[in-house]
Design an enzyme around this catalytic site. Structure first.
Site, short mmCIF file in Angstrom:
data_model
loop_
_atom_site.label_atom_id
_atom_site.label_comp_id
_atom_site.label_asym_id
_atom_site.label_seq_id
_atom_site.Cartn_x
_atom_site.Cartn_y
_atom_site.Cartn_z
N GLN A 108 2.35 4.43 -18.32
CA GLN A 108 0.99 4.97 -18.29
C GLN A 108 0.89 5.64 -16.85
OE1 GLN A 108 -1.77 2.25 -20.42
NE2 GLN A 108 -0.12 0.93 -20.07
N ASN A 109 1.74 5.24 -15.94
CA ASN A 109 1.33 5.62 -14.53
C ASN A 109 1.78 7.24 -14.26
OD1 ASN A 109 0.73 3.12 -14.20
ND2 ASN A 109 2.56 2.52 -13.09
N ASP A 111 2.18 8.11 -11.10
CA ASP A 111 2.83 8.11 -9.70
C ASP A 111 3.89 8.38 -9.34
OD1 ASP A 111 4.25 5.70 -10.18
OD2 ASP A 111 2.48 4.47 -9.68
N HIS A 126 0.78 9.70 -19.81
CA HIS A 126 -0.39 10.39 -19.21
C HIS A 126 0.04 11.56 -18.26
CE1 HIS A 126 -2.59 6.46 -20.09
NE2 HIS A 126 -2.47 7.16 -21.29
N CYS A 134 1.08 17.56 -19.48
CA CYS A 134 0.76 16.33 -20.36
C CYS A 134 1.88 16.29 -21.38
CB CYS A 134 -0.49 16.45 -21.12
SG CYS A 134 -1.74 15.56 -20.09
N CYS A 137 2.98 10.88 -27.06
CA CYS A 137 3.26 9.58 -27.08
C CYS A 137 4.17 9.54 -28.34
CB CYS A 137 2.43 8.56 -27.23
SG CYS A 137 1.85 8.44 -29.09
N THR A 155 -0.08 -3.89 -17.32
CA THR A 155 -0.89 -3.28 -18.16
C THR A 155 -1.97 -4.04 -18.78
OG1 THR A 155 -1.57 -1.37 -19.85
CG2 THR A 155 0.53 -2.65 -20.03
N SER A 156 -3.17 -3.70 -18.63
CA SER A 156 -4.16 -4.48 -19.33
C SER A 156 -4.31 -4.20 -20.97
CB SER A 156 -5.68 -4.10 -18.40
OG SER A 156 -5.88 -2.73 -18.73
N ALA A 198 5.12 -8.42 -11.29
CA ALA A 198 6.13 -7.64 -11.58
C ALA A 198 7.17 -7.70 -10.62
CB ALA A 198 5.67 -6.33 -12.02
P1 NAD Z 1 -5.26 -1.60 -15.31
O1 NAD Z 1 -5.57 -1.08 -14.17
O2 NAD Z 1 -6.15 -1.39 -16.63
O3 NAD Z 1 -4.60 -2.90 -15.76
C1 NAD Z 1 -3.63 -3.33 -14.57
C2 NAD Z 1 -2.89 -4.67 -14.98
O4 NAD Z 1 -1.96 -4.89 -14.00
C3 NAD Z 1 -3.98 -5.74 -15.14
O5 NAD Z 1 -3.65 -6.65 -16.37
C4 NAD Z 1 -3.58 -6.55 -13.91
O6 NAD Z 1 -3.53 -7.92 -14.32
C5 NAD Z 1 -1.94 -6.45 -13.78
N1 NAD Z 1 -1.41 -6.46 -12.61
C6 NAD Z 1 -2.05 -6.29 -11.16
N2 NAD Z 1 -0.93 -6.66 -10.42
C7 NAD Z 1 0.21 -6.69 -11.03
C8 NAD Z 1 1.48 -7.09 -10.49
N3 NAD Z 1 1.70 -7.37 -9.24
N4 NAD Z 1 2.38 -7.40 -11.36
C9 NAD Z 1 2.08 -7.24 -12.64
N5 NAD Z 1 1.01 -6.97 -13.24
C10 NAD Z 1 -0.11 -6.82 -12.41
O7 NAD Z 1 -3.97 -0.61 -15.69
P2 NAD Z 1 -3.46 0.14 -17.19
O8 NAD Z 1 -3.37 -0.61 -18.21
O9 NAD Z 1 -2.28 0.74 -16.73
O10 NAD Z 1 -4.56 1.29 -17.36
C11 NAD Z 1 -4.86 2.00 -16.30
C12 NAD Z 1 -4.86 3.73 -16.68
O11 NAD Z 1 -5.05 4.21 -15.36
C13 NAD Z 1 -3.62 4.29 -17.16
O12 NAD Z 1 -3.94 5.17 -18.00
C14 NAD Z 1 -3.07 4.66 -15.75
O13 NAD Z 1 -2.42 5.97 -16.20
C15 NAD Z 1 -3.93 5.07 -15.03
N6 NAD Z 1 -3.61 4.48 -13.44
C16 NAD Z 1 -2.39 4.79 -13.05
C17 NAD Z 1 -1.84 4.51 -11.54
C18 NAD Z 1 -0.76 4.81 -11.16
O14 NAD Z 1 -0.03 5.75 -11.52
N7 NAD Z 1 -0.19 3.75 -10.47
C19 NAD Z 1 -2.95 3.75 -11.02
C20 NAD Z 1 -4.20 3.54 -11.58
C21 NAD Z 1 -4.33 3.71 -12.91
#
Ligand code: NAD
Length: 213
Positions: A108-109, A111, A126, A134, A137, A155-156, A198
């Protein structure tokens, strides 16, 4: 650290990791947390840019209300991301692609850190912050229905359609394993929950199974 992780990986997961041919990994913002990328919900309502929290600036409403501000926000994020590096979780997942007969990585990232760690053919649900496009899925859902082992990492699990992927995998008979420091709405659906970061769990998982499996 190694001792703690060793106790929480079940024999069942070990066995499945060794014998699986079709594996799917779904990642979310948490997999990049240890690279220094803030998670979406991790920050709660904290203002991350110009006094606005994440879910306000990145919302569809914001795109309609002030598109130039959204572009500016994404320019700011691209600048921030340039300085960051993939962490051991991205690297472990990149190694797994050569270990299994069929390996699918769905993220979903946006980055690009999985690519930078060497992962190929990443399904970016995404899109990517580095390209203004885009994808849907449907590719991802098809693979979820075929895998034997499914990891859900960082992921939450509340954003659809990504949240449906582990459900599809489970319904098709896959063993579903979550890696997350916190419980999520998906935890109860999983066959196994590894509570941890992770970047610590995934590299050790591969090494341990190679040594002890
Ligand atoms: P979220 O922010 O809703 O949830 C993050 C999850 O990661 C939580 O459950 C948390 O407990 C867990 N977490 C935190 N640190 C961790 C670690 N070190 N190891 C393993 N798990 C860990 O994120 P989501 O569910 O991906 O949904 C957020 C939306 O925002 C997505 O659609 C995504 O595209 C976007 N987003 C992307 C980025 C990115 O590209 N890096 C960053 C922020 C948000």
């Amino acid at each position: 650290m190694q001792t703690v992780i060793r106790t929480i990986i079940s024999d069942e997961l070990r066995r499945r990791f060794v014998h699986a041919r079709r594996v799917l990994v779904l990642t979310g913002a948490g997999v990049s947390a240890e690279s220094g990328v803030p998670t979406f919900r991790g920050g709660g309502n904290t203002a991350v840019w110009k006094g606005m929290p994440f879910d306000v600036i990145s919302s569809a409403q914001m795109v309609q209300r002030d598109l130039p501000a959204v572009w500016e926000w994404f320019d700011y994020r691209r600048e921030m991301l340039k300085a960051l590096e993939p962490n051991p979780a991205h690297q472990a997942i990149a190694q797994w692609q050569n270990r299994f007969e069929q390996f699918t990585l769905v993220t979903q990232n946006i980055d690009g850190l999985h690519h930078r760690a060497g992962s190929r053919d990443v399904i970016e649900l995404h899109g990517s912050i580095w390209r203004a496009r885009c994808i849907t899925c449907h590719a991802a859902a098809e693979q979820a229905g075929k895998c034997e082992l499914c990891f859900v990492v960082g992921t939450s699990a509340v954003v659809y359609p990504a949240a449906a992927i582990p459900e599809i995998a489970r319904a098709a008979g896959a063993y579903v394993c979550e890696v997350n420091p916190e419980p999520t709405p998906l935890s109860n659906l999983c066959d196994e929950v590894i509570q941890g970061r992770a970047g610590e769990v995934l590299p050790i998982l591969g090494i341990q199974i190679a040594v002890n499996g």
